[in-house]
Motif scaffolding. Sequence first.
Motif, mmCIF file in Angstrom:
data_model
loop_
_atom_site.group_PDB
_atom_site.id
_atom_site.type_symbol
_atom_site.label_atom_id
_atom_site.label_comp_id
_atom_site.label_asym_id
_atom_site.label_seq_id
_atom_site.Cartn_x
_atom_site.Cartn_y
_atom_site.Cartn_z
ATOM 1 N N GLU A 50 57.873 2.753 -102.400
ATOM 2 C CA GLU A 50 58.913 3.695 -102.855
ATOM 3 C C GLU A 50 60.130 3.174 -102.344
ATOM 4 O OE1 GLU A 50 57.768 7.594 -101.367
ATOM 5 O OE2 GLU A 50 55.952 7.651 -102.470
ATOM 6 N N SER A 167 66.529 13.795 -118.776
ATOM 7 C CA SER A 167 65.963 13.321 -117.695
ATOM 8 C C SER A 167 66.426 11.876 -117.528
ATOM 9 C CB SER A 167 64.506 13.280 -117.851
ATOM 10 O OG SER A 167 63.999 12.224 -118.992
ATOM 11 N N SER A 169 65.869 8.311 -115.113
ATOM 12 C CA SER A 169 65.026 7.545 -114.166
ATOM 13 C C SER A 169 65.585 6.322 -113.909
ATOM 14 C CB SER A 169 63.665 7.253 -114.924
ATOM 15 O OG SER A 169 62.751 6.451 -114.358
ATOM 16 N N THR A 188 66.150 16.411 -115.139
ATOM 17 C CA THR A 188 65.038 15.936 -114.234
ATOM 18 C C THR A 188 65.615 14.625 -113.807
ATOM 19 O OG1 THR A 188 63.245 16.998 -115.230
ATOM 20 C CG2 THR A 188 62.778 15.127 -113.793
ATOM 21 N N SER A 190 64.955 11.030 -111.287
ATOM 22 C CA SER A 190 63.871 10.600 -110.333
ATOM 23 C C SER A 190 64.496 8.974 -110.172
ATOM 24 C CB SER A 190 62.745 10.214 -111.359
ATOM 25 O OG SER A 190 61.724 9.484 -110.623
ATOM 26 N N GLY A 191 64.506 8.651 -108.733
ATOM 27 C CA GLY A 191 64.967 7.265 -108.497
ATOM 28 C C GLY A 191 66.147 6.721 -108.916
ATOM 29 N N SER A 202 69.015 13.882 -102.275
ATOM 30 C CA SER A 202 68.091 14.434 -103.457
ATOM 31 C C SER A 202 66.751 13.767 -102.928
ATOM 32 C CB SER A 202 68.221 13.672 -104.759
ATOM 33 O OG SER A 202 67.439 13.948 -105.637
ATOM 34 N N PHE A 203 66.640 12.555 -102.398
ATOM 35 C CA PHE A 203 65.460 11.885 -102.409
ATOM 36 C C PHE A 203 64.985 11.761 -100.888
ATOM 37 C CE2 PHE A 203 67.168 10.367 -106.214
ATOM 38 C CZ PHE A 203 66.152 10.910 -107.141
#
Length: 304
Positions: A50, A167, A169, A188, A190-191, A202-203
């Motif tokens: 990650e 979304s 990514s 959404t 992500s990453g 956020s992460f």
Amino acid sequence: KPTATPKPTATPTPAVSHVSVSSSRYVIDAGLSKKIAREVQVEENSYDYEILPDAHNTGASGNLKVAGLGQLVAGIQLSIDDSGKANALNFSSSSNLSKLTGTAVIEGYDFSDNDFVVIYEMFAKDGARILFRNCKFAGFKRGLAVGKPYIEFENCTFDSFTGSDASFSKCYFKNVSLNDVKAAKNVTISGCCFADGSHAVSFYDKDKNLRVGSVWKDNEYTYFTVLNYTGSDRKLVVLTDAEKCEYTISASAKTTDIKLKGQKKIILCYDETLPEMVIQIRCYNETGKEIWLSKALAQELFGK
């Protein structure tokens, strides 16, 4: 981006060396022990799986096809909006998108010479989806409460974005904050990396340790990014195939660049803020061989 420098008392240690024990192993000895009685193997862990999203591992890359106004891309005829200055995905009955019920993929385009909009969204068919992969945009704008078509972005770069039902990514946002995107409906993320540093919110807002991101090189140096979103200063220990360094990483929502002299093939990073709880946060290995710490160095790091 801020650049961390070693503490005055923790300059690179020339005595660190690697010892090739066999054709399949490197042993990092740190010059602390000539006799290696027991080594500790270093392996990848969840921190390597990650990796911190940053400006180097998100967004579009490679040679992209530059798209002009109203061009045909991936079999889709783009329209020009009323301003005459923006490309448009047009879902009106006169467009070839009006019958789309599955996913249309648009990949490898640079749209950044003009803004990009979506028009007549209310006429999109149920199930219509657009996937942009490895594309670059200036401003992208769509309705804030439309429901369809759903738009997906993978490894895309934006100067700005406004809209909902999307979304993202591994995307890079140059002039967009995380809160701007979160304010939209049905989004959404992500990453992704936000240039204002808000990707940390956020992460990693619950992370108690440092995070390491991309590794890259030029002719003289090897670099990597590190993030300290823990709320307090933390100690970073770096071992390479040639040296050992210690850094104090200040708490910040933005990443810090670390610069190492030379072309490093091994970079081991440890969060050593708490001596009784040393955490390995990156194992970068270009050698194709196993990496081991000598007994003496393992004892120094972990008390083993």
